[in-house]
Design an enzyme around this catalytic site. Structure first.
Site, PDB file in Angstrom:
ATOM      1  N   SER A   5       4.738  -4.122   2.703  1.00 49.20           N
ATOM      2  CA  SER A   5       4.170  -4.418   1.390  1.00 49.20           C
ATOM      3  C   SER A   5       5.230  -4.207   0.314  1.00 49.20           C
ATOM      4  CB  SER A   5       2.980  -3.503   1.107  1.00 49.20           C
ATOM      5  OG  SER A   5       2.673  -3.558  -0.273  1.00 49.20           O
ATOM      6  N   HIS A  48       4.007  -8.879   2.816  1.00 49.64           N
ATOM      7  CA  HIS A  48       2.666  -8.574   2.307  1.00 49.64           C
ATOM      8  C   HIS A  48       2.750  -8.425   0.781  1.00 49.64           C
ATOM      9  CE1 HIS A  48      -1.472  -7.001   2.729  1.00 49.64           C
ATOM     10  NE2 HIS A  48      -1.148  -6.132   1.780  1.00 49.64           N
ATOM     11  N   ASP A  78       0.663  -7.711  -2.637  1.00 49.20           N
ATOM     12  CA  ASP A  78      -0.569  -7.103  -3.145  1.00 49.20           C
ATOM     13  C   ASP A  78      -0.853  -7.561  -4.567  1.00 49.20           C
ATOM     14  OD1 ASP A  78      -1.553  -5.371  -1.000  1.00 49.20           O
ATOM     15  OD2 ASP A  78       0.355  -4.318  -1.245  1.00 49.20           O
ATOM     16  N   MET A 108      -3.357  -7.416  -7.640  1.00 53.27           N
ATOM     17  CA  MET A 108      -4.436  -6.568  -8.180  1.00 53.27           C
ATOM     18  C   MET A 108      -4.734  -6.992  -9.614  1.00 53.27           C
ATOM     19  SD  MET A 108      -3.213  -2.840  -6.829  1.00 53.27           S
ATOM     20  CE  MET A 108      -2.533  -2.620  -5.181  1.00 53.27           C
ATOM     21  N   HIS A 114      -2.577 -10.620  -0.327  1.00 51.58           N
ATOM     22  CA  HIS A 114      -3.790  -9.789  -0.291  1.00 51.58           C
ATOM     23  C   HIS A 114      -4.366  -9.754  -1.710  1.00 51.58           C
ATOM     24  CE1 HIS A 114      -5.404  -5.388   0.437  1.00 51.58           C
ATOM     25  NE2 HIS A 114      -6.375  -6.254   0.237  1.00 51.58           N
ATOM     26  N   MET A 129      -6.706  -8.529  -4.252  1.00 50.24           N
ATOM     27  CA  MET A 129      -7.654  -7.472  -4.649  1.00 50.24           C
ATOM     28  C   MET A 129      -8.138  -7.824  -6.048  1.00 50.24           C
ATOM     29  SD  MET A 129      -5.432  -4.367  -3.064  1.00 50.24           S
ATOM     30  CE  MET A 129      -3.997  -5.434  -2.983  1.00 50.24           C
ATOM     31  N   MET A 147      -9.167  -2.005   5.452  1.00 49.34           N
ATOM     32  CA  MET A 147      -8.458  -1.110   4.533  1.00 49.34           C
ATOM     33  C   MET A 147      -8.614   0.328   5.034  1.00 49.34           C
ATOM     34  SD  MET A 147      -6.930  -2.911   2.277  1.00 49.34           S
ATOM     35  CE  MET A 147      -6.272  -1.481   1.421  1.00 49.34           C
ATOM     36  N   ASP A 166      -4.294  -1.742   6.622  1.00 45.64           N
ATOM     37  CA  ASP A 166      -3.474  -1.583   5.413  1.00 45.64           C
ATOM     38  C   ASP A 166      -3.828  -0.275   4.720  1.00 45.64           C
ATOM     39  OD1 ASP A 166      -2.101  -1.919   3.010  1.00 45.64           O
ATOM     40  OD2 ASP A 166      -3.180  -3.736   2.417  1.00 45.64           O
TER      41      ASP A 166
HETATM   42  C1  DX5 Z   1      -3.164  -0.780  -1.302  1.00 49.64           C
HETATM   43  C2  DX5 Z   1      -2.404  -2.005  -0.889  1.00 49.64           C
HETATM   44  C3  DX5 Z   1      -1.460  -1.732   0.195  1.00 49.64           C
HETATM   45  C4  DX5 Z   1      -0.376  -0.746  -0.173  1.00 49.64           C
HETATM   46  C5  DX5 Z   1      -0.019   0.016   1.056  1.00 49.64           C
HETATM   47  O1  DX5 Z   1      -4.115  -1.094  -2.229  1.00 49.64           O
HETATM   48  O2  DX5 Z   1      -3.276  -3.038  -0.444  1.00 49.64           O
HETATM   49  O3  DX5 Z   1      -0.905  -2.905   0.737  1.00 49.64           O
HETATM   50  O4  DX5 Z   1       0.762  -1.322  -0.689  1.00 49.64           O
HETATM   51  O5  DX5 Z   1       0.837   1.024   0.702  1.00 49.64           O
HETATM   52  P1  DX5 Z   1       1.086   2.265   1.641  1.00 49.64           P
HETATM   53  O6  DX5 Z   1       1.628   1.727   2.928  1.00 49.64           O
HETATM   54  O7  DX5 Z   1       2.091   3.067   0.889  1.00 49.64           O
HETATM   55  O8  DX5 Z   1      -0.217   2.977   1.823  1.00 49.64           O
HETATM   56 ZN    ZN Z   2      -2.376  -4.745   0.751  1.00 48.52          ZN
END
Ligand code: DX5
Ligand code: ZN
Length: 223
Positions: free
Chosen positions: A10, A35, A37, A39, A68, A70, A139, A177
């Site tokens: 990620s 990956h 993320d 948000m 991903h 969110m 998750m 994840d």
């Molecule tokens: C969390 C994200 C993850 C995050 C994982 O909301 O979806 O992808 O980056 O980070 P680590 O591996 O540090 O938990």
């Molecule tokens: Zn993620």
């Protein structure tokens, strides 16, 4: 020979001033996905990146972009990420009023579709769309931030999801994840996961490629 576990670093934990080189580093080092993320500050209490950054990442990525989302109301904006070059798009079951329709939209655009479940969402709720999915993301932290601790109950959730897949006669990629490192990785692969996302356990380490490969090695050892 044992099965292979796919690794999706990620970039949330990478240096945002140097994302292109972060992608090059992990893809040259053998990563299977990048990956990404996304948000929105509503579905999760954090705000990260959007379609222009996905588009820029696409210019350097030679491995698939695993985006991903969110975000709330993914049905309204999923097209932006597809146009930006997302190869795999995962939406949250909790954030879609019409989950089946969003999945059809993603696949209709030629991308692979994933659905993610938060730690508080029963895995059973995925059953009626599971036959339409390329991936299910379990998750193992509450989404929103990197660097959180793995929630132990996630292992049983992966096991129950794998059982649902077997009952339904389907085999989407099971991704996990959150809080994945060389200690937690084998727990979830033993339960049925075959794709692991890792942010801080890769990019916050002195040697990200060696760290990524250590996660994969630990994960594959139990298969
Ligand atoms: C969390 C994200 C993850 C995050 C994982 O909301 O979806 O992808 O980056 O980070 P680590 O591996 O540090 O938990
Ligand atoms: Zn993620």
């Amino acid at each position: 020979m044992s099965e292979r576990v796919l690794i999706a670093p990620s970039i949330l934990s990478a240096d945002f001033t140097d994302l292109g080189n972060a992608v090059r580093l992990i893809q040259d080092g053998g990563a299977d996905f990048v990956h990404v993320d996304v948000m929105d500050g509503h579905f999760v209490p954090n705000l990260t990146i959007g379609p222009p950054v996905v588009k820029a990442l696409k210019r350097v990525a030679e491995i698939p972009l695993d985006v991903h989302l969110m975000i709330d109301n993914a049905e309204d904006t999923v097209g932006w990420y597809l146009e930006a070059g997302a190869d795999w798009v995962t939406v949250h079951a909790e954030a879609c009023n019409h989950l089946h329709r969003v999945v059809q939209t993603i696949r209709g655009a030629g991308a692979r579709a994933g659905v993610s479940l938060n730690p508080g969402t029963p895995v059973e709720m995925i059953r009626d769309v599971i036959g339409d999915l390329d991936m299910v993301l379990v998750m193992s932290v509450n989404p929103g931030f990197g660097g959180q601790s793995f929630i132990p109950r996630s292992v049983d959730r992966v096991r129950r999801l794998a059982a649902i897949c077997a009952e339904e006669g389907v085999s989407p990629l099971i991704q996990v994840d959150g809080g994945i490192d060389p200690v937690t990785a084998p727990l979830v692969t033993a339960a049925g996961a075959r794709c692991l996302v890792a942010g801080s356990a890769v990019f916050c380490q002195d040697d990200p490629v060696a760290s990524m490969n250590a996660i994969r090695a630990a994960a594959e050892k139990v298969l």
